[in-house]
Write a protein that holds these residues in place. Structure first.
Motif, short mmCIF file in Angstrom:
data_model
loop_
_atom_site.label_atom_id
_atom_site.label_comp_id
_atom_site.label_asym_id
_atom_site.label_seq_id
_atom_site.Cartn_x
_atom_site.Cartn_y
_atom_site.Cartn_z
N ASP A 1 4.38 11.68 -1.81
CA ASP A 1 5.84 11.48 -1.90
C ASP A 1 6.20 10.14 -2.53
O ASP A 1 7.39 9.88 -2.79
N GLY A 2 5.21 9.27 -2.75
CA GLY A 2 5.49 7.94 -3.29
C GLY A 2 6.26 7.06 -2.33
O GLY A 2 7.02 6.17 -2.75
N ASP A 3 6.07 7.26 -1.04
CA ASP A 3 6.82 6.55 0.00
C ASP A 3 6.07 5.27 0.38
O ASP A 3 5.26 5.25 1.31
N ARG A 4 6.35 4.17 -0.32
CA ARG A 4 5.64 2.91 -0.08
C ARG A 4 5.93 2.37 1.32
O ARG A 4 5.03 1.86 1.99
N SER A 5 7.16 2.48 1.77
CA SER A 5 7.50 2.01 3.11
C SER A 5 6.77 2.82 4.18
O SER A 5 6.26 2.27 5.15
#
Length: 531
Positions: free
Chosen positions: A297-301
């Motif tokens: 998802d590219g969810d860095r957080s």
């Protein structure tokens, strides 16, 4: 299912398995002791146990699960099921050929695993015979791992975590029946390994059927998905199995020491594996599907939060386990193993090995978390480069320590080099800008260390008060005394964690709650939790 709930599910079931394992190991010590038959069986069991660790807890899951998860969430269940069936077809073919080859080459394999046995023809022949019996477990556990990875990707962690219980139950039954049937204990134990493997495979097939994932056997074809899987698997075997390979090196070198050294290391490692399996494998198993989804998802957080919470759980549960095993190895070994063929001398030798092994427990658990950050990105090559460095270092350190410390040096070497593995993994992630951790982790770490120090003080005081009840007493009295020390240690530790803020009950309760998104994929944390 939240990350904490998933860890608790896997860890709790694994704890049940390890309790059953303690019962098995206690019976094994009393039936086999630490003699030549025990040494031969442990060498024969080491090989399939290596593959169990690699496939059930390591490389295969690390390679297959992200690919399956990507197909499942990107293209739907039919595409994911097709990938699993293609992998199954190739695995069955490859495992059949590999098993036949290994059966023919077993004398060479045993000579490599325990080269010291070649000086004793009878023991060498026995080890080969037992290895022929145990080796079919490889194919069975590999297929079990495939089915287990599917269930983990679907958010169903319980069945795969429960599968090892069957191995313990089968071997306990074999030991208890060995006397009435007049069959030597080491023979019953050896036959119990493939029987348990078949039971585990059937168990997982039923679980997959209930989850609506029935696999049919296709004609083996090297499709792009299968080629990708095995490209990731090949280096991952070394990267994920560095600790097990280190144990193999220790077993080989121990075979050159006086009789009993292999058994001392095996019994000590069984206790050492308790926190590593309950905590390390549980955290790694629960973390990988979550990180894989966040990376996709590219969810860095989300990646930062998930990785930080994984390391937080590793420290919260791993550090006290390490401290306890280092402070009280003697009483634990004595109560669990001593009796029958297992003498006081064997207790002292095994306790020394356990103390040395325990140094590496936090490193092993931390490495599981850091490795998941690589595997979630389908990167198995970087960990394998680090693993080669660690393996070479372990060989050199083992050779340096075996002279002055004997079998204890062989237990100390993998523990020390496990910390080298952590340093290399952390450096690799940092260099890529992927070691992104939050401030809460560092704040909780020092609080955890304070709680551990307080727990150690209570353990030492309790041991001093109850020392006369821990030796030379009926087994129930010894168990009660040891249990009292453990309960006091646990209560002290978690009370201090609450007082220092290392772990807050309200946060743990919130983490354990099911998410409200209705999905089956684990999520990293509960919204609104303070950093």
């Amino acid at each position: 299912m939240s990350l904490a709930r998933a860890i608790a599910t896997v860890g709790g079931i694994t704890m049940v398995s390890r309790v059953a394992g303690f019962i098995r190991d206690s019976l094994m010590a009393r039936y086999l002791g630490a003699g030549p038959e025990a040494d031969a069986f442990f060498v024969a069991f080491r090989l399939p146990n290596l593959f169990r660790s690699l496939f059930a807890e390591g490389a295969f899951t690390a390679a297959f699960l992200p690919l399956f998860s990507k197909e499942l969430h990107g293209h739907g269940k039919p595409h994911a099921q097709r990938l699993a069936e293609e992998a199954l077809a190739v695995m069955v073919t490859a495992l059949l050929g590999f098993s036949i080859l290994m059966a023919l080459a077993m004398p060479v394999v045993v000579a490599v695993l325990a080269s010291g046995f070649t000086d004793d023809p009878d023991q060498f022949k026995l080890a080969i015979s037992l290895s022929h019996i145990t080796f079919p477990y490889l194919a069975l556990i590999s297929l079990t791992a495939l089915l287990g990875s599917i269930l983990n990707a679907l958010g169903k962690f319980g069945p795969f975590a429960a599968a090892p219980i069957l191995l313990n139950l089968v071997q306990i039954t074999g030991l208890l029946l060995s006397g009435p049937l007049g069959i030597p204990a080491h023979i019953m134990l050896a036959y119990g390994v493939p029987v348990a493997g078949l039971a585990q495979l059937i168990w997982m097939a039923v679980a997959c059927h209930r989850a609506g994932m029935d696999l049919r056997l296709r004609r083996p074809t090297l499709t792009p998905g299968v080629r990708k899987l095995f490209a990731l698997l090949a280096p991952g075997i070394l990267g994920a199995g560095v600790y097990q390979f280190n144990l193999l090196i220790g077993t080989n070198l121990a075979s050159w020491l006086p009789t009993g050294a292999v058994s001392y290391l095996q019994y000590a490692d069984r206790l050492n594996q308790l926190p590593m399996a309950v905590i390390g494998v549980a955290v790694g198993t629960a973390l990988l599907p979550v990180l894989s989804r966040k990376v996709q998802d590219g969810d860095r957080s989300g990646i930062r939060d998930t990785l930080s919470r994984g390391l937080e759980f590793a420290a919260l549960l791993g550090l006290p386990a390490t401290a306890a095993l280092m402070v009280m190895p003697g009483p634990i070994i004595q109560v669990v193993f001593q009796g029958g063929a297992f003498t006081a001398e064997a207790t002292a030798a095994t306790a020394a090995a356990l103390q040395a092994y325990a140094i590496g427990i936090p490193a092993f658990i931390t490495a599981k978390v850091l490795s998941a950050a690589f595997f979630a990105r389908q990167d198995t090559k970087a960990p394998v480069r680090f693993a080669i460095i660690v393996l070479v270092s372990n060989v050199l350190l083992s050779l340096a320590l075996i002279g002055p410390l004997g079998h204890v040096g062989l237990a100390l070497a993998p523990g020390l080099t496990a910390w080298l593995n952590v340093a290399l993994l952390a450096w690799g992630l940092h260099r890529r800008g992927q070691l992104d951790l939050d401030r809460r982790l560092w704040s909780r770490l020092w609080r955890t260390l304070v709680a551990v120090a307080g727990m150690v003080g209570v353990i030492l005081a309790a041991l001093s008060l109850l020392d006369r009840f821990l030796s030379g007493r009926p087994i129930l009295v010894e168990v009660a005394a040891l249990g009292t020390v453990i309960v006091l240690a646990v209560l002290t530790y978690f009370s201090l964690c609450a007082l220092t803020g290392a772990a807050r009950p309200a946060e743990v309760k919130a983490l354990m709650r099911r998410p409200r998104n209705g999905g089956g994929t684990p999520v990293a944390s509960t919204p609104g939790m303070p950093e």
